[in-house]
Scaffold this motif. Structure first.
Motif, PDB file in Angstrom:
ATOM      1  N   ILE A   1       0.844  -1.205   0.000  1.00  0.00           N
ATOM      2  CA  ILE A   1       0.000   0.000   0.000  1.00  0.00           C
ATOM      3  C   ILE A   1       0.877   1.253   0.000  1.00  0.00           C
ATOM      4  CG2 ILE A   1      -1.701   1.336   1.316  1.00  0.00           C
ATOM      5  CD1 ILE A   1      -2.755  -1.396   2.427  1.00  0.00           C
ATOM      6  N   SER A   2       1.934   1.258   0.818  1.00  0.00           N
ATOM      7  CA  SER A   2       2.752   2.484   0.868  1.00  0.00           C
ATOM      8  C   SER A   2       3.567   2.651  -0.411  1.00  0.00           C
ATOM      9  CB  SER A   2       3.628   2.541   2.129  1.00  0.00           C
ATOM     10  OG  SER A   2       4.323   1.367   2.330  1.00  0.00           O
ATOM     11  N   SER A   3       4.020   1.558  -1.044  1.00  0.00           N
ATOM     12  CA  SER A   3       4.682   1.682  -2.346  1.00  0.00           C
ATOM     13  C   SER A   3       3.726   2.281  -3.372  1.00  0.00           C
ATOM     14  CB  SER A   3       5.127   0.317  -2.872  1.00  0.00           C
ATOM     15  OG  SER A   3       6.175  -0.205  -2.113  1.00  0.00           O
ATOM     16  N   SER A   4       2.474   1.811  -3.332  1.00  0.00           N
ATOM     17  CA  SER A   4       1.489   2.295  -4.306  1.00  0.00           C
ATOM     18  C   SER A   4       1.251   3.791  -4.121  1.00  0.00           C
ATOM     19  CB  SER A   4       0.156   1.549  -4.148  1.00  0.00           C
ATOM     20  OG  SER A   4       0.360   0.164  -4.301  1.00  0.00           O
ATOM     21  N   LEU A   5       1.087   4.219  -2.867  1.00  0.00           N
ATOM     22  CA  LEU A   5       0.825   5.642  -2.630  1.00  0.00           C
ATOM     23  C   LEU A   5       2.054   6.481  -2.976  1.00  0.00           C
ATOM     24  CD1 LEU A   5      -1.413   5.395   0.553  1.00  0.00           C
ATOM     25  CD2 LEU A   5      -2.102   6.165  -1.731  1.00  0.00           C
ATOM     26  N   LEU A   6       3.248   5.952  -2.697  1.00  0.00           N
ATOM     27  CA  LEU A   6       4.465   6.662  -3.103  1.00  0.00           C
ATOM     28  C   LEU A   6       4.511   6.785  -4.625  1.00  0.00           C
ATOM     29  CD1 LEU A   6       7.245   7.937  -2.579  1.00  0.00           C
ATOM     30  CD2 LEU A   6       8.218   5.635  -2.490  1.00  0.00           C
TER      31      LEU A   6
END
Lengths: 66, 413
Positions: free
Chosen positions: B261-266
């Motif tokens: 999820i955090s990779s996607s938002l980054l």
């Protein structure tokens, strides 16, 4: 068009079910099989091909093109 | 792991790679590309020694080599002497191997245990957790939306996955922060700091022992009560086995999905065209999630060779550790067109972010659901967003790779 899921290859990724819930069913363990004896209704061939091409285990194949 | 003591620089990635090298953790793709060309199965003596395949076809072959490539030790580094001592003492005490099935096991032991947990993660079972997940995501966003800025990793992604898994296991979501500490202790910090791994493992098991004792007295239909009622290999599960399985469910479901999820938002914070496209075409989300999983695959798993194995010239010896580099395989240009680009509408995407074969991630449906709900809710509630400070982004890697700090600022939705 007729398709089948090889039960020895399916590991339950459920990509097929997510892409074409009308063409596949999954059991409690996530293992997939083709509904209606694998017969794809007219107009759903492209969705069946998408399911085949997204299966990470190469478990789905075409039995019969027409 | 993010910060580390001074280390020897790597001069030759083919014979001396370092999975904890800070530049490699931030962006391993250039190394994989180089290795695919000249030494597709690399070797290192660092961190206990291991082999690193980088081609899609080699990974496909290796996952089927069971039990020649055994799951007896699925971490990317060997257990420390301290941890080995504990495992050996437990093996003696319980009169059976301390290896936890299903993840840390091979056939025939693997299957009956795996079948116990699979129904928790079927597409239908996972669907039931959508409302909880959506409410949770909205509540988290309520906490920072007015400020116009947030850490998309620490304030959002990291807060979602421990609470969802706590909800599924029937444990108090208020303890989520403790879980996060323990899981990082095992999978992140503990890989290079043995005392931390031991301390966290002990905390997790003490916690679940308390819960199992409680559920034995008062079953309540949750996952732990279900495990207490179950049988495998013709017998009821011992507390020891149940603790192992609960620890697995807890550990495997937290920093993995939060990393995705955090990779996607980054990605969306740094790729405005993709962000605008997903906003304009919300139906693209499930396809986009698969592509983000391919491109930013968080998880690498370990295997141990139980016999000598030769693949494409690499002579893997008995006892050697092999790192199943699913993230690297997913960037192989032989398997994917434009492999080094995020193509949001990539329709044909046979990625192996969840692994392949009998140890395919049992929670993949849950992970996909959490990613979709987390991204959908974020896009619904948060206006155009961008990275606030590129230098403030930190990464963890090794077993599970993903950004741990992603400060973003945004306008109104």
């Amino acid at each position: 068009m007729r398709i089948k899921v090889d039960p020895d290859l399916c590991e339950g990724h459920n990509r097929c079910f997510a892409l074409a819930p009308d063409l596949f069913e999954v059991d409690d363990y996530g293992l997939s099989s083709a509904v209606n004896d694998g017969v794809v209704p007219p107009g759903r061939e492209e969705q069946a091909r998408l399911a085949i091409d997204n299966c990470p285990e190469f478990a789905i194949s075409v039995v019969d093109e027409d | 792991m993010t910060d580390s003591p001074a280390r020897c620089p790597v001069h030759d990635w083919a014979s001396d790679y370092d999975i904890f090298d800070p530049d490699y953790v931030r962006d391993p793709a250039p190394v994989w590309e180089e290795l695919r060309g000249r030494c597709p199965i690399a070797h290192t003596e660092r961190w206990g020694g291991s082999w690193l395949p980088t081609r899609y076809e080699h990974l496909q072959e290796m996952v089927k080599m069971v039990p020649a490539l055994s799951s007896a030790s699925p971490l990317v580094v060997p257990p420390s002497p301290e941890m080995l001592e504990i495992l050996e003492a437990e093996t003696e005490k319980h009169g059976e191997t301390s290896r936890t099935p299903p993840i840390t096991s091979d056939p025939p032991r693997h299957r009956p245990y795996r079948r116990l947990i699979m129904p928790l993660f079927s597409p239908h079972a996972v669907e039931e957790h959508i409302p909880y997940t959506r409410t949770l995501c909205n509540r988290l966003i309520d906490g920072f939306v007015a400020e116009g800025r947030a850490d998309a990793a620490a304030d959002y992604a990291e807060q979602i996955t421990p609470r969802v898994i706590a909800h599924i296991l029937g444990i108090d979501p208020a303890r989520a922060e403790e879980f996060v500490g323990w899981v990082r202790g095992v999978l992140e910090i503990g890989l290079t700091e043995p005392e931390e791994a031991v301390r966290s493992r002990t905390a997790i098991r003490a916690f679940f022992q308390e819960m199992v004792t409680e559920r034995r007295e008062r079953p309540c239909g949750d996952a732990i009560s279900m495990l207490i009622d179950s049988e495998a290999e013709g017998e009821k599960l011992t507390d020891y086995r149940i603790l192992g399985m609960c620890s697995l469910l807890l550990i495997a479901g937290i920093d993995t999905t939060w990393s995705a999820i955090s990779s996607s938002l980054l990605h969306f914070a740094t790729h405005p065209a993709d962000q605008a496209r997903l906003r304009a075409e919300p139906d693209l989300l499930p396809t986009a999630v698969e592509e983000l999983l391919r491109f930013y695959s968080p998880v690498t798993m370990g295997r141990i060779a139980t016999e000598p194995v030769e693949i494409d010239g690499a002579k893997i010896g008995e006892g050697d550790r092999v790192l199943l580099n699913f993230p690297g395989a997913n960037r192989d240009p032989e398997a994917f067109e434009r492999a080094d680009e995020v193509v949001l509408d990539r329709e044909r995407n046979r990625h192996m972010a969840f692994g392949l074969g009998i140890h395919r991630c049992a929670g993949s449906n849950l992970a996909r659901m959490e990613m979709q709900v987390a991204l959908r809710t974020w896009f619904d509630r948060i206006g155009e967003f961008e990275l606030e400070d590129a230098d403030a982004v930190t990464w963890a890697g090794g077993q599970v790779r993903g950004p741990r700090r992603v400060p973003v600022r945004f306008g109104a939705a």
